[in-house]
Design a protein around this motif. Structure first.
Motif, PDB file in Angstrom:
ATOM      1  N   GLY A   1      34.273  26.714  45.866  1.00 32.59           N
ATOM      2  CA  GLY A   1      33.107  26.683  44.999  1.00 32.59           C
ATOM      3  C   GLY A   1      32.696  25.289  44.560  1.00 32.59           C
ATOM      4  N   ASP A   2      33.329  24.260  45.125  1.00 33.17           N
ATOM      5  CA  ASP A   2      32.970  22.910  44.688  1.00 33.17           C
ATOM      6  C   ASP A   2      31.660  22.450  45.331  1.00 33.17           C
ATOM      7  OD1 ASP A   2      33.557  22.205  47.292  1.00 33.17           O
ATOM      8  OD2 ASP A   2      35.512  21.334  46.824  1.00 33.17           O
ATOM      9  N   MET A   3      31.236  21.261  44.973  1.00 33.15           N
ATOM     10  CA  MET A   3      29.937  20.763  45.402  1.00 33.15           C
ATOM     11  C   MET A   3      29.851  20.608  46.923  1.00 33.15           C
ATOM     12  SD  MET A   3      26.984  19.984  44.312  1.00 33.15           S
ATOM     13  CE  MET A   3      27.322  19.777  42.558  1.00 33.15           C
ATOM     14  N   GLU A   4      30.945  20.213  47.547  1.00 31.30           N
ATOM     15  CA  GLU A   4      30.939  20.016  48.993  1.00 31.30           C
ATOM     16  C   GLU A   4      30.662  21.318  49.733  1.00 31.30           C
ATOM     17  OE1 GLU A   4      34.022  18.621  52.530  1.00 31.30           O
ATOM     18  OE2 GLU A   4      34.535  18.312  50.414  1.00 31.30           O
ATOM     19  N   HIS A   5      31.323  22.403  49.293  1.00 27.13           N
ATOM     20  CA  HIS A   5      31.140  23.686  49.968  1.00 27.13           C
ATOM     21  C   HIS A   5      29.851  24.391  49.541  1.00 27.13           C
ATOM     22  CE1 HIS A   5      35.478  23.011  50.568  1.00 27.13           C
ATOM     23  NE2 HIS A   5      35.313  23.706  51.669  1.00 27.13           N
ATOM     24  N   ALA A   6      29.251  23.954  48.445  1.00 28.77           N
ATOM     25  CA  ALA A   6      28.004  24.574  47.992  1.00 28.77           C
ATOM     26  C   ALA A   6      26.888  24.402  49.016  1.00 28.77           C
ATOM     27  CB  ALA A   6      27.577  23.987  46.651  1.00 28.77           C
TER      28      ALA A   6
ATOM     29  N   TRP B   1      27.819  27.337  51.466  1.00 28.49           N
ATOM     30  CA  TRP B   1      27.709  28.673  50.875  1.00 28.49           C
ATOM     31  C   TRP B   1      27.057  28.543  49.497  1.00 28.49           C
ATOM     32  CZ3 TRP B   1      32.786  27.264  52.722  1.00 28.49           C
ATOM     33  CH2 TRP B   1      33.071  27.773  53.982  1.00 28.49           C
ATOM     34  N   PRO B   2      25.761  28.389  49.460  1.00 28.90           N
ATOM     35  CA  PRO B   2      25.089  28.158  48.167  1.00 28.90           C
ATOM     36  C   PRO B   2      25.170  29.349  47.218  1.00 28.90           C
ATOM     37  CG  PRO B   2      23.492  28.505  49.933  1.00 28.90           C
ATOM     38  CD  PRO B   2      24.817  28.356  50.590  1.00 28.90           C
ATOM     39  N   ASP B   3      25.382  30.565  47.747  1.00 27.95           N
ATOM     40  CA  ASP B   3      25.439  31.754  46.883  1.00 27.95           C
ATOM     41  C   ASP B   3      26.858  32.113  46.470  1.00 27.95           C
ATOM     42  OD1 ASP B   3      22.690  32.048  47.044  1.00 27.95           O
ATOM     43  OD2 ASP B   3      22.825  33.221  48.902  1.00 27.95           O
ATOM     44  N   PHE B   4      27.815  31.320  46.882  1.00 31.22           N
ATOM     45  CA  PHE B   4      29.208  31.650  46.584  1.00 31.22           C
ATOM     46  C   PHE B   4      29.532  31.378  45.121  1.00 31.22           C
ATOM     47  CE2 PHE B   4      33.683  30.473  46.220  1.00 31.22           C
ATOM     48  CZ  PHE B   4      34.294  31.578  46.800  1.00 31.22           C
ATOM     49  N   LYS B   5      30.284  32.300  44.499  1.00 32.01           N
ATOM     50  CA  LYS B   5      30.735  32.136  43.114  1.00 32.01           C
ATOM     51  C   LYS B   5      32.260  32.106  43.126  1.00 32.01           C
ATOM     52  CE  LYS B   5      26.787  34.691  41.270  1.00 32.01           C
ATOM     53  NZ  LYS B   5      26.204  34.990  42.598  1.00 32.01           N
TER      54      LYS B   5
END
Length: 294
Positions: free
Chosen positions: A119-124, A127-131
């Motif tokens: 869920g960190d900025m790199e993976h956002a 996966w922008p919708d990931f919580k």
């Protein structure tokens, strides 16, 4: 399995002769693994090979354990053998501790490191919708924001896990009472409480079976339900298997008690099974807190 020892004489250290049992048990396990591999790949004879291997293996174990019991009741086991048994059981339980430690470690790593890292900025950007929350109980709150993991509900501590906790804790008490009864040469009392322990273990397994039915049918919680589902069934399922094995150990010890085996001075068979059962109790308490409450 024999040794050159005069009848009625306890040897310094009994060493059995060459035995066919390890080879025969390996043959049974070979068919179990072979059949299981073919079964999961859709081969029709896979289940039959598994069944054949299990039956073969169980028959060999019955013969093997029967010979060991006969050796014990014939007075061939000295105090040195008793010490060996105790060390062997201690190391076996230690290996089981490491076994469960790896699974608890997987849960810890997934929950504390893997999910937050996704869920960190790199993976956002990927996966922008990931919580990054735990438990990951719905699409968008799992490692598959596209919804490939079906929505599910988590298993809370009440009422089923709490009932099972009470059952296992009670079984630990009844087993301790049985052990002390044998040490005081109260065989009837020991047998009664041993049967109570076996019955409580069987009830635990039945309740856990209902828990799994409830999870699949009512909560849609499955082994495929993301990291939560896989760790939940991995931990509770393997623990259930250990409860089943421990219950069988206690059952056979109880049947031996009814045949007059064991004395207040020499009864490591019961003690070893009790060690294993208390280990299973402790593991469950860890599961109850970490899996169901946290």
């Amino acid at each position: 399995m024999s040794a050159a020892v005069p009848k009625g004489t306890t040897p310094y250290y009994y060493v059995p002769g060459p035995s066919r049992h390890p080879l025969m048990a390996s043959i049974g396990l070979f068919f179990v693994i072979l059949g299981a591999g073919q079964w999961v790949n859709g081969v029709s004879w896979g289940p039959f090979a598994v069944a054949l291997g299990l039956v073969w293996w169980l028959v060999v174990l019955k013969q093997w354990f029967g010979e060991a019991i006969h050796e014990s009741e014939s007075g061939l086991y000295s105090d040195r053998i008793d010490v060996s048994f105790r060390w062997s059981m201690a190391w076996f339980i230690f290996s089981e501790v490491m076994f469960f430690a790896s699974f608890f470690g997987a849960l810890f790593w997934a929950r504390i490191y893997s999910v937050p890292a996704l869920g960190d900025m790199e993976h956002a950007l990927l996966w922008p919708d990931f919580k990054a929350i735990w438990p990951s109980s719905s699409p968008g709150a799992t490692a598959s924001p596209a919804g490939t993991v079906e929505p599910f509900q988590i298993m809370g501590p009440w009422p089923i896990p709490t009932i099972n906790t009470l059952l296992l804790l009670t079984s630990g008490v009844t087993l301790t009472i049985a052990h002390h009864a044998l040490r005081e040469n109260q065989r009837s009392k020991c047998i009664t409480f041993m049967w109570a322990t076996v019955v409580l273990g069987a009830i635990f397994l039945c309740v856990q079976g209902y828990e799994y039915y409830h999870a699949y049918v009512d909560l849609n919680l499955k082994l495929t339900s993301g990291i939560y589902g896989s760790t939940f069934f991995m931990l509770t399922g393997f623990h259930g298997m250990h409860v089943f094995v421990g219950m069988l150990m206690l059952l056979f010890i109880t049947l031996r008690l009814q045949k007059g085996h064991f004395t207040p001075e020499r009864h490591f068979g019961l003690e070893g099974a009790a060690w294993y059962w208390h280990f299973v109790d402790v593991v469950w308490l860890g599961l109850y807190v970490v899996v169901y409450w946290m």
